[in-house]
Scaffold this motif. Structure first.
Motif, mmCIF file in Angstrom:
data_model
loop_
_atom_site.group_PDB
_atom_site.id
_atom_site.type_symbol
_atom_site.label_atom_id
_atom_site.label_comp_id
_atom_site.label_asym_id
_atom_site.label_seq_id
_atom_site.Cartn_x
_atom_site.Cartn_y
_atom_site.Cartn_z
ATOM 1 N N ILE A 187 11.264 9.108 11.841
ATOM 2 C CA ILE A 187 11.155 8.332 13.073
ATOM 3 C C ILE A 187 12.333 7.436 13.374
ATOM 4 N N ASP A 188 12.738 6.629 12.392
ATOM 5 C CA ASP A 188 13.660 5.554 12.735
ATOM 6 C C ASP A 188 15.018 5.760 12.068
ATOM 7 N N THR A 189 16.055 5.749 12.854
ATOM 8 C CA THR A 189 17.397 5.925 12.284
ATOM 9 C C THR A 189 18.168 4.618 12.203
ATOM 10 N N ASP A 190 17.522 3.518 12.558
ATOM 11 C CA ASP A 190 18.214 2.227 12.545
ATOM 12 C C ASP A 190 18.232 1.629 11.146
ATOM 13 N N GLY A 191 19.153 2.054 10.343
ATOM 14 C CA GLY A 191 19.253 1.522 8.983
ATOM 15 C C GLY A 191 19.667 2.633 8.046
ATOM 16 N N PRO A 192 20.119 2.233 6.858
ATOM 17 C CA PRO A 192 20.566 3.237 5.893
ATOM 18 C C PRO A 192 19.362 3.950 5.281
ATOM 19 N N GLY A 193 19.481 5.232 5.119
ATOM 20 C CA GLY A 193 18.378 5.995 4.553
ATOM 21 C C GLY A 193 18.598 6.274 3.086
ATOM 22 N N LEU A 194 17.548 6.732 2.423
ATOM 23 C CA LEU A 194 17.626 7.064 1.003
ATOM 24 C C LEU A 194 18.210 8.446 0.800
ATOM 25 N N ASP A 195 17.865 9.349 1.682
ATOM 26 C CA ASP A 195 18.253 10.737 1.500
ATOM 27 C C ASP A 195 18.383 11.345 2.902
ATOM 28 N N GLY A 238 9.731 5.474 8.488
ATOM 29 C CA GLY A 238 10.618 4.327 8.620
ATOM 30 C C GLY A 238 11.587 4.188 7.454
ATOM 31 N N VAL A 239 12.540 3.280 7.611
ATOM 32 C CA VAL A 239 13.572 3.118 6.586
ATOM 33 C C VAL A 239 13.441 1.818 5.803
ATOM 34 N N GLU A 240 12.376 1.050 6.114
ATOM 35 C CA GLU A 240 12.163 -0.185 5.367
ATOM 36 C C GLU A 240 11.065 0.014 4.323
ATOM 37 N N HIS A 241 11.399 -0.294 3.072
ATOM 38 C CA HIS A 241 10.415 -0.119 2.010
ATOM 39 C C HIS A 241 10.550 -1.235 0.974
ATOM 40 N N ASN A 242 9.508 -1.416 0.184
ATOM 41 C CA ASN A 242 9.578 -2.322 -0.965
ATOM 42 C C ASN A 242 10.653 -1.841 -1.936
ATOM 43 N N PRO A 243 11.246 -2.771 -2.663
ATOM 44 C CA PRO A 243 12.201 -2.358 -3.709
ATOM 45 C C PRO A 243 11.545 -1.394 -4.696
ATOM 46 N N GLY A 244 10.305 -1.653 -5.018
ATOM 47 C CA GLY A 244 9.582 -0.791 -5.947
ATOM 48 C C GLY A 244 9.440 0.624 -5.405
ATOM 49 N N THR A 245 9.166 0.719 -4.121
ATOM 50 C CA THR A 245 9.050 2.034 -3.495
ATOM 51 C C THR A 245 10.367 2.782 -3.599
ATOM 52 N N VAL A 246 11.434 2.083 -3.297
ATOM 53 C CA VAL A 246 12.758 2.695 -3.356
ATOM 54 C C VAL A 246 13.060 3.178 -4.768
ATOM 55 N N ALA A 247 12.720 2.352 -5.752
ATOM 56 C CA ALA A 247 12.973 2.728 -7.145
ATOM 57 C C ALA A 247 12.204 3.998 -7.506
ATOM 58 N N ARG A 255 0.852 -1.192 0.000
ATOM 59 C CA ARG A 255 0.000 0.000 0.000
ATOM 60 C C ARG A 255 0.896 1.253 0.000
ATOM 61 N N GLU A 256 1.971 1.175 0.743
ATOM 62 C CA GLU A 256 2.910 2.302 0.759
ATOM 63 C C GLU A 256 3.436 2.579 -0.641
ATOM 64 N N GLU A 257 3.796 1.517 -1.324
ATOM 65 C CA GLU A 257 4.308 1.689 -2.687
ATOM 66 C C GLU A 257 3.266 2.348 -3.590
ATOM 67 N N ALA A 258 2.045 1.868 -3.483
ATOM 68 C CA ALA A 258 0.980 2.449 -4.300
ATOM 69 C C ALA A 258 0.788 3.934 -3.964
ATOM 70 N N LEU A 259 0.838 4.235 -2.678
ATOM 71 C CA LEU A 259 0.651 5.624 -2.263
ATOM 72 C C LEU A 259 1.781 6.506 -2.749
ATOM 73 N N VAL A 260 3.001 6.014 -2.656
ATOM 74 C CA VAL A 260 4.140 6.798 -3.124
ATOM 75 C C VAL A 260 3.969 7.116 -4.613
ATOM 76 N N GLY A 261 3.545 6.122 -5.374
ATOM 77 C CA GLY A 261 3.310 6.355 -6.801
ATOM 78 C C GLY A 261 2.233 7.407 -7.019
ATOM 79 N N ALA A 262 1.145 7.278 -6.277
ATOM 80 C CA ALA A 262 0.041 8.232 -6.429
ATOM 81 C C ALA A 262 0.480 9.636 -6.033
ATOM 82 N N LEU A 263 1.219 9.727 -4.965
ATOM 83 C CA LEU A 263 1.659 11.055 -4.509
ATOM 84 C C LEU A 263 2.649 11.665 -5.492
ATOM 85 N N LEU A 264 3.522 10.846 -6.026
ATOM 86 C CA LEU A 264 4.507 11.367 -6.979
ATOM 87 C C LEU A 264 3.832 11.922 -8.232
#
Lengths: 335, 335
Positions: free
Chosen positions: A155-163, A133-142, A113-122
Motif C-alpha cells: 500500500i504505502d511507498t512513503d518510507g524505506p522498505g524492508l524488501d 504499510g512500512v511502519e513496524h515495531n523494532p521487534g517486528t522488523v527484527a 498485535r502485528e508483531e505477535a502475528l508476524v511471529g505466529a505466522l513465521l
DNA sequence: AAGCTGATTGGCAGCGCTGCCAAACTGAGA
DNA sequence: TCTCAGTTTGGCAGCGCTGCCAATCAGCTT
C-alpha cells in the motif's frame, strides 16, 4: 467419520499401488521420472484410498532450512473496510494460481498485535510474508529480517522498505487531492477524518494535503476528526459537527470514501446542493461511489493490482525494490 | 538476511540454555513441570538466539493421526461483498483468542473450486474447517467426511448439515421481507437481484419471498435479474430497466443492500419520492444503510456472531447440531 | 543413614514426507 | 551374447518437534 482411525498416508498408497514411497512421492509431485503406467496405478490407489497428502510433513521434509511451506502469511490491519478485502482478493487470486495458500492475521491497527502475528505466522515457515504499510515495531522488523524470507510491504511507498514495497505514495494522494480542489477554485476547505494515530496512511494523506494547501497560501480552515474507525455514519455525524461550527466552508476533504459517503448523505439531509453549496472529495474509489447520482470525486487506488503484484513478486524472487503503482484521480461530480 | 544460514531450532535453544530438548519444549508450551529458574534460562536463550518455533514440525509430531495443527481452514465464496469479510472478522477474532490461525480460500461461488480448496486446506491437517452454505459437491462432502475433523457450515440453515451449521434461514428472511411489505400495504411488488444460479442463498430468499406473496394471493409482478455479482451500480441499472418496463410498481425487493443502495440512487436520480412513489427493501443490514437520510428498510443478519459462534464451536467440540442465530428486520424509512 | 515420594529432567523413537543415492531394468549398438 | 547409457525404481536418513518413559534430584520421614 473416522475420528479414531489413522489417516491414509503415502506409505498406504505405496503398499496399495505396489510401488515404493519415493516413486509415489515423485508421481504425486509430478517430478523426476516415472512411467505412464506407474502414474496411472498410483492415481488409482490414491482415489481408492482417498489419500490426502500431508503438507505439514511435506514442507518439513522438503525444505526445512528456509522458505519451507507453500504458505504465505498476510497481515492486514482490518477487515471492516472493503479496501483490505480487496487487497486480499488481489493476493489470493494471484497466489492460488501459483499453488500457495494464505494464512491471514488481522492486526486491528495495533503494532504490538502485528508483531505477535508476524511471529505466529513465521512459525509456519511461510515462503513469504505480506504486511501492510512500512511502519513496524523494532521487534517486528527484527523478526522479518531474521526469517530470511521474502517480505512485501503493501500500500504505502512513503518510507524505506524492508524488501519489496508495492503501493503508492499516500502523501502524493493528499497533494493531488489538494491540487484538484484548488484548481477548481475552492478556497475555504475543511477536513473530516478518522483516527490518524492508528491509520498512519490517512495521516500521511492529510499531511500531503495540508502541505499543498499551505504551499499555495491557503490553509486548512477547519477539521473534524473522530476517534472511531471510518464509516458512513461517522462521516455523516462528523460533517454535521464541522458545518455547525464552520458553515462557510466551500469544500471538504474526507479521509476516505466511507466517510465521504456519509458526508454526501449529510448534505442530502440538509438539502445542500453539491458541489455548489459544498464540494466533497474522498479517497479510495469505492465501486459504490460510481453509482451515486453524482459520482463522488475521489482518488481511485489500484487495490487489486497491489495485491496481485505483491503475490507475483513474492513467488518470483528478484531484488529488493519499491514498486509505485500510482493512483487515479476520478473527477466525479461532487468537486 | 540469513537466507543461507540454518534457522534456529529447538536443539539450539537446548544447547544454549544447557537443558534437554524435552525440557525446553515443555517450557515453551508451558506444559508439564519445570522450575522457575529453568523457565527463565530457557526464555533468555530464546531471546538470545531469536528462536521462532517451527509449528510444522510441532503439529506433525504432536498430533499426527487426527486434528493435527493449530490451523483452521476457511472457505468463503467471495471477498467482494463486505458480508464475507464480516464473517471472517467474527471468525478470526474468536480464533485468535484460542491460538488458532486461519488459512483462507476463496471459491468464487464455484463448487468445483470449493472442492479443490477443501482438498488443499485439508492437506494442512487443520483442526477444523469452515465452509459457506450447505450445498456442496459430492466430492467435497466425501473429503469433509473422511477428514474426521470438525466442520462448520456457515450462514444458511436451510438444509441438512454435515456436522455443525451456524446461521439462519434464508428462506425465512424472504418470507419475513414479503410479510413486511404486504403488511405495509404494498401490492405491486417487483424484484431486483443478482445471479441466483451462483448465489444459492439469494435464490432461497427469493423463493421464500415469492412463496409468501403467492400465499397471500399476490404474485411477484416483475423481476430484473443481472448475471453479474451484486453491486450498487448493478442495482441502479437493473432498477432503471425494471421501472422502464413496469413503472407502476409500488415496492421493490432487492437481493441485498448493495443492490438496494443502487436502487436508492436510482430513485434519487429520477426524483422519485421514497417510499411514496416507490418503496425499497434490502437485505443484510450493512452499516452504511443506517447513515442514509432515510435509513434503508432491510434485514440485519448476525454476521459477526455467526463467525464468532462458528469459531467457538469449532474449538469447543460437542455434538453435531444446527444453530439458528436468526435475523432482525430493520423497519427503516424506505418501506 | 536408608528409604520414600514427588518434582524435574533427558534420551530417543517416531510423525509423514522428500532428497539422495544406489539398484534394477531397458533397449540399442558392438 | 555382452556392454553401456538412460530410464525407472526403492531404501533410508533425516526435517524439528513432541510423547513416552526412565533417570535423577530434593526434601522428608523413619
Amino acid at each position: 467419520m473416522n475420528l479414531h482411525r489413522r489417516l491414509v498416508t503415502l506409505a498406504d498408497v505405496a503398499r496399495e499401488s505396489g510401488f515404493g514411497e519415493s516413486t509415489v512421492s515423485r508421481v504425486l509431485r509430478n517430478q523426476g521420472s516415472f512411467s505412464k503406467r506407474t502414474a496411472d496405478r498410483v492415481a488409482a490407489a490414491v482415489v481408492e484410498l482417498g489419500y490426502v497428502p500431508n503438507r505439514l510433513a511435506g514442507s518439513l521434509a522438503g525444505n526445512a532450512t528456509s522458505a519451507g511451506s507453500q504458505l504465505v502469511g498476510i497481515v492486514i490491519p482490518s477487515l471492516a473496510n472493503i479496501v483490505f478485502p480487496d487487497l486480499l482478493r488481489g493476493l489470493t487470486g494471484a497466489l492460488d494460481r501459483t499453488g500457495f495458500q494464505s494464512v491471514i492475521g488481522v492486526s486491528d491497527y495495533d503494532p504490538d498485535r502485528e508483531e505477535a502475528l508476524v511471529g505466529a505466522l513465521l512459525s509456519w515457515r511461510p515462503a513469504g510474508l505480506v504486511v501492510t504499510g512500512v511502519e513496524h515495531n523494532p521487534g517486528t522488523v527484527a523478526l522479518l529480517r531474521a526469517a530470511g524470507i521474502r517480505v512485501v510491504e503493501m500500500i504505502d511507498t512513503d518510507g524505506p522498505g524492508l524488501d519489496l514495497v508495492v503501493g503508492f505514495s499516500n502523501r502524493a494522494v493528499g497533494e493531488a487531492s489538494a491540487a484538484h480542489l484548488l484548481g477548481r477554485g475552492y478556497r475555504r476547505i475543511g477536513y473530516v477524518g478518522h483516527d490518524i494515530l492508528r491509520d498512519l496512511r490517512a495521516g500521511k494523506r492529510l499531511a500531503g494535503f495540508e502541505a499543498a494547501l499551505n504551499g499555495a497560501g491557503h490553509g486548512l480552515i477547519d477539521r473534524e476528526i473522530v476517534a472511531e474507525p471510518s464509516s458512513a455514519a461517522a462521516g455523516r455525524a462528523a460533517l454535521d459537527r464541522l458545518l455547525d461550527r464552520t458553515p462557510d466552508l466551500d469544500a471538504v476533504y474526507f479521509s476516505n470514501d466511507d466517510m465521504a459517503l456519509g458526508g454526501y448523505f449529510c448534505c442530502l439531509a440538509r438539502g445542500w446542493s453539491i458541489p455548489h453549496r459544498l464540494a466533497l472529495f474522498g479517497y479510495n474509489g469505492l465501486d459504490i461511489t460510481a453509482a451515486m447520482p453524482q459520482p463522488l470525486s475521489t482518488i481511485r487506488t489500484p487495490r487489486l493490482r497491489i495485491g496481485a503484484v505483491a503475490a507475483e513478486r513474492l513467488a518470483a524472487g528478484g531484488p529488493a525494490e519499491t514498486i509505485d503503482l500510482g493512483f487515479e484521480l476520478m473527477e466525479g461530480a461532487t468537486a
